[in-house]
Structures are given as structure tokens and as C-alpha cells.
Design an enzyme around this catalytic site. Structure first.
Site, PDB file in Angstrom:
ATOM      1  N   HIS A  48      -0.810 -10.445  -7.288  1.00  0.00           N
ATOM      2  CA  HIS A  48      -1.036 -11.505  -6.305  1.00  0.00           C
ATOM      3  C   HIS A  48      -2.493 -11.947  -6.288  1.00  0.00           C
ATOM      4  O   HIS A  48      -3.007 -12.384  -5.261  1.00  0.00           O
ATOM      5  CB  HIS A  48      -0.609 -11.033  -4.915  1.00  0.00           C
ATOM      6  CG  HIS A  48       0.879 -10.879  -4.764  1.00  0.00           C
ATOM      7  ND1 HIS A  48       1.752 -11.934  -4.892  1.00  0.00           N
ATOM      8  CD2 HIS A  48       1.639  -9.786  -4.502  1.00  0.00           C
ATOM      9  CE1 HIS A  48       2.989 -11.510  -4.713  1.00  0.00           C
ATOM     10  NE2 HIS A  48       2.953 -10.212  -4.483  1.00  0.00           N
ATOM     11  N   ARG A  73      -2.747  -2.776 -10.698  1.00  0.00           N
ATOM     12  CA  ARG A  73      -1.372  -3.226 -10.496  1.00  0.00           C
ATOM     13  C   ARG A  73      -1.086  -4.381 -11.446  1.00  0.00           C
ATOM     14  O   ARG A  73      -1.567  -5.494 -11.250  1.00  0.00           O
ATOM     15  CB  ARG A  73      -1.125  -3.666  -9.055  1.00  0.00           C
ATOM     16  CG  ARG A  73       0.327  -4.151  -8.858  1.00  0.00           C
ATOM     17  CD  ARG A  73       0.734  -4.284  -7.411  1.00  0.00           C
ATOM     18  NE  ARG A  73       0.121  -5.411  -6.734  1.00  0.00           N
ATOM     19  CZ  ARG A  73       0.489  -5.837  -5.518  1.00  0.00           C
ATOM     20  NH1 ARG A  73       1.465  -5.202  -4.866  1.00  0.00           N
ATOM     21  NH2 ARG A  73      -0.114  -6.852  -4.952  1.00  0.00           N
ATOM     22  N   ASP A  87      -4.339   0.322 -22.655  1.00  0.00           N
ATOM     23  CA  ASP A  87      -5.297   0.224 -23.757  1.00  0.00           C
ATOM     24  C   ASP A  87      -6.684  -0.174 -23.254  1.00  0.00           C
ATOM     25  O   ASP A  87      -7.700   0.217 -23.846  1.00  0.00           O
ATOM     26  CB  ASP A  87      -4.832  -0.807 -24.794  1.00  0.00           C
ATOM     27  CG  ASP A  87      -3.796  -0.255 -25.756  1.00  0.00           C
ATOM     28  OD1 ASP A  87      -3.541   0.968 -25.725  1.00  0.00           O
ATOM     29  OD2 ASP A  87      -3.236  -1.043 -26.547  1.00  0.00           O
ATOM     30  N   GLU A 151       9.953  -2.141  -2.512  1.00  0.00           N
ATOM     31  CA  GLU A 151       9.701  -3.346  -1.722  1.00  0.00           C
ATOM     32  C   GLU A 151      10.929  -3.941  -1.043  1.00  0.00           C
ATOM     33  O   GLU A 151      10.820  -4.967  -0.376  1.00  0.00           O
ATOM     34  CB  GLU A 151       9.059  -4.416  -2.615  1.00  0.00           C
ATOM     35  CG  GLU A 151       7.797  -3.961  -3.328  1.00  0.00           C
ATOM     36  CD  GLU A 151       7.194  -5.040  -4.197  1.00  0.00           C
ATOM     37  OE1 GLU A 151       6.800  -6.087  -3.653  1.00  0.00           O
ATOM     38  OE2 GLU A 151       7.112  -4.844  -5.432  1.00  0.00           O
ATOM     39  N   ASP A 177       6.455  -7.208   1.581  1.00  0.00           N
ATOM     40  CA  ASP A 177       7.739  -7.606   0.992  1.00  0.00           C
ATOM     41  C   ASP A 177       8.903  -6.885   1.655  1.00  0.00           C
ATOM     42  O   ASP A 177       9.964  -7.480   1.862  1.00  0.00           O
ATOM     43  CB  ASP A 177       7.728  -7.324  -0.508  1.00  0.00           C
ATOM     44  CG  ASP A 177       6.878  -8.314  -1.277  1.00  0.00           C
ATOM     45  OD1 ASP A 177       7.256  -9.496  -1.340  1.00  0.00           O
ATOM     46  OD2 ASP A 177       5.824  -7.916  -1.794  1.00  0.00           O
TER      47      ASP A 177
END
Length: 252
Positions: A48, A73, A87, A151, A177
Site C-alpha cells: 500500500h 511486505r 535476493d 485479513e 481489511d
């Protein structure tokens, strides 16, 4: 780098409370400020927030020089995104919108090298010290921490199965959520939502996994008292918004 011990992973495994901050400003300077503030962990959000991989790398570099552990996230529980952030040197990933055990298993598998998993191997990435730690990849893998985000009511119904997945290190409740799915859009502070949150924390702990959550500063201690282990109690956007508003009001 992934050669470092993941303090956050082992702390939550031992159920040691970890207080964190949420970073959505896409800034290595903001991440560094939060990291130096004394938080145990700082989450770099790409779901977000308009955060992209090159910027996340600079934020990881900034946090590495601070006492705070970095959590990233990704925008989705996607194999390409997981591979790229690992990575880049992220040790801990918070994967959004995990609905069932199959999706949790996929998250773990995507973050794990063969033969157990399917994570692609780069011998020259930042994760392995640009090739310096190739002979230590088995040990490096042990420091990866996978947290899945619950969520929805559907995910809560599948909580026991999700928590039972080997390789899931923690379960994070997304109150915004979840409250929307419960019928309280934009009102995560509703008493019925808090009842669900408290019950979820109890269930997760009984299943042997540490529960986590993001709330406002006034509710962080409440969540710790409820049994949540890793709690983000502020966001950099919230701090800037509230602080600038208060400062402006004091000038009038």
C-alpha cells in the site's frame, strides 16, 4: 545481509515482545530515522505504498546500520516478488492476504531453496554478500522469516491449518481489511472487531505461533497486553500527518 543473525525471527520465536513501526514513505532517510529511534523492527511496505525494489534496497541498507530489524511486505504472495526481495537482502517477509494452508505452504516454498522449496538461486546477490557466502547458503536459509497476513473471516476460519504449516514463523492480523470484511469498513476500532482480534491472538498463541498486528500508538500496549508479540504502533505517514497538524495548530 542474510549472513547476519535474524534477531527479529528468533525473538518472536521465543515470544519476546517486539515493538515496531510501519514505513510507507519510500525513503531511506525515514527508515533510518525510525531505525535509530529504538524500535525493534521497521516494516517497509510495498503493498500500500509506491515502494519499488531499488528504493527498498536503499532502505534495507539504511536499516542495517541501526538496531532495528527490517521486515518487507511484498505487494502479494508472488514467487517473483518473494525471490526479488530475498535476493535484495530482506530476511523477513510479511506476505499479505493468505487465506488458507495451501497459500501459506506456497509462501514458504517460494522462500526456500531446493530441494525443499523452489526459490531461484543467485550466486551473486546482495542476499549472499555478492557471492561471499555461497558456501554458507544452508545456514543463511535458516535466518529467513516468513510471516503470513490474515485479513478475512475466511482466513480466520482456516487459522489452525495455516498455523500448522511448517516454515510459517508468525501470523499477522491486518485489522483494517479484517474489520472491513466483518462489516465495519473504516472502523477497525469497533468493539466487535476488538473482540475478534483478542480471540485471534489467543488462538494463534495456543497454536504455538507469535501473533502480530499494526495499530495506532494508543492501542499498542493494549495489544501487547492481549498477547500480541510483535506490534507496530505507528506509521511514518501517521507521525508526519499528526505532528505537522499539531504543530500548525500550535502556531495559530
Amino acid at each position: 545481509m542474510l549472513s547476519d543473525r535474524n534477531r527479529f525471527k528468533w525473538a518472536i520465536k521465543d515470544m519476546q515482545p517486539q515493538i515496531g513501526a510501519w514505513s510507507s514513505l519510500c525513503s531511506n532517510i525515514a527508515a533510518e530515522i525510525l531505525g535509530e529511534a529504538g524500535f525493534d523492527w521497521v516494516l517497509l511496505d510495498t503493498e500500500h505504498a509506491p515502494n519499488e525494489l531499488p528504493g527498498v534496497v536503499t532502505q534495507l541498507q539504511a536499516l542495517r546500520a541501526t538496531p532495528a530489524s527490517a521486515v518487507v511486505r511484498p505487494a502479494w504472495n508472488d514467487p517473483v516478488l518473494i525471490k526479488r526481495y530475498l535476493d535484495a537482502g530482506a530476511q523477513t517477509l510479511l506476505l499479505p492476504f493468505v487465506q488458507n494452508a495451501e497459500e501459506a505452504k506456497a509462501a514458504v516454498e517460494r522462500a526456500t531453496y531446493p530441494p525443499r522449496g523452489s526459490r531461484g538461486l543467485s550466486l551473486g546477490s546482495r542476499a549472499n554478500g555478492y557471492g561471499r557466502f555461497v558456501s554458507e547458503l544452508a545456514d543463511v536459509q535458516k535466518e529467513i522469516c516468513i510471516i503470513v497476513q490474515i485479513e478475512t473471516r475466511e482466513a480466520l476460519a482456516n487459522l489452525e491449518a495455516i498455523a500448522a504449516v511448517d516454515g510459517v514463523d508468525g501470523i499477522f492480523i491486518g485489522p483494517a481489511d479484517l474489520s472491513a470484511d466483518l462489516g465495519y469498513l473504516g472502523n477497525p476500532g469497533h468493539p466487535e472487531v476488538w473482540t475478534v482480534l483478542e480471540t485471534a491472538a489467543e488462538r494463534i498463541r495456543k497454536l504455538g505461533k507469535p501473533p502480530g498486528i499494526l495499530v495506532g500508538p494508543k492501542d499498542a500496549k493494549r495489544c501487547l497486553d492481549m498477547g500480541f508479540v510483535f506490534v507496530a504502533g505507528c506509521t511514518d505517514i501517521g507521525l508526519l500527518t499528526a505532528g505537522s497538524k499539531a504543530l500548525l495548530a500550535s502556531m495559530k
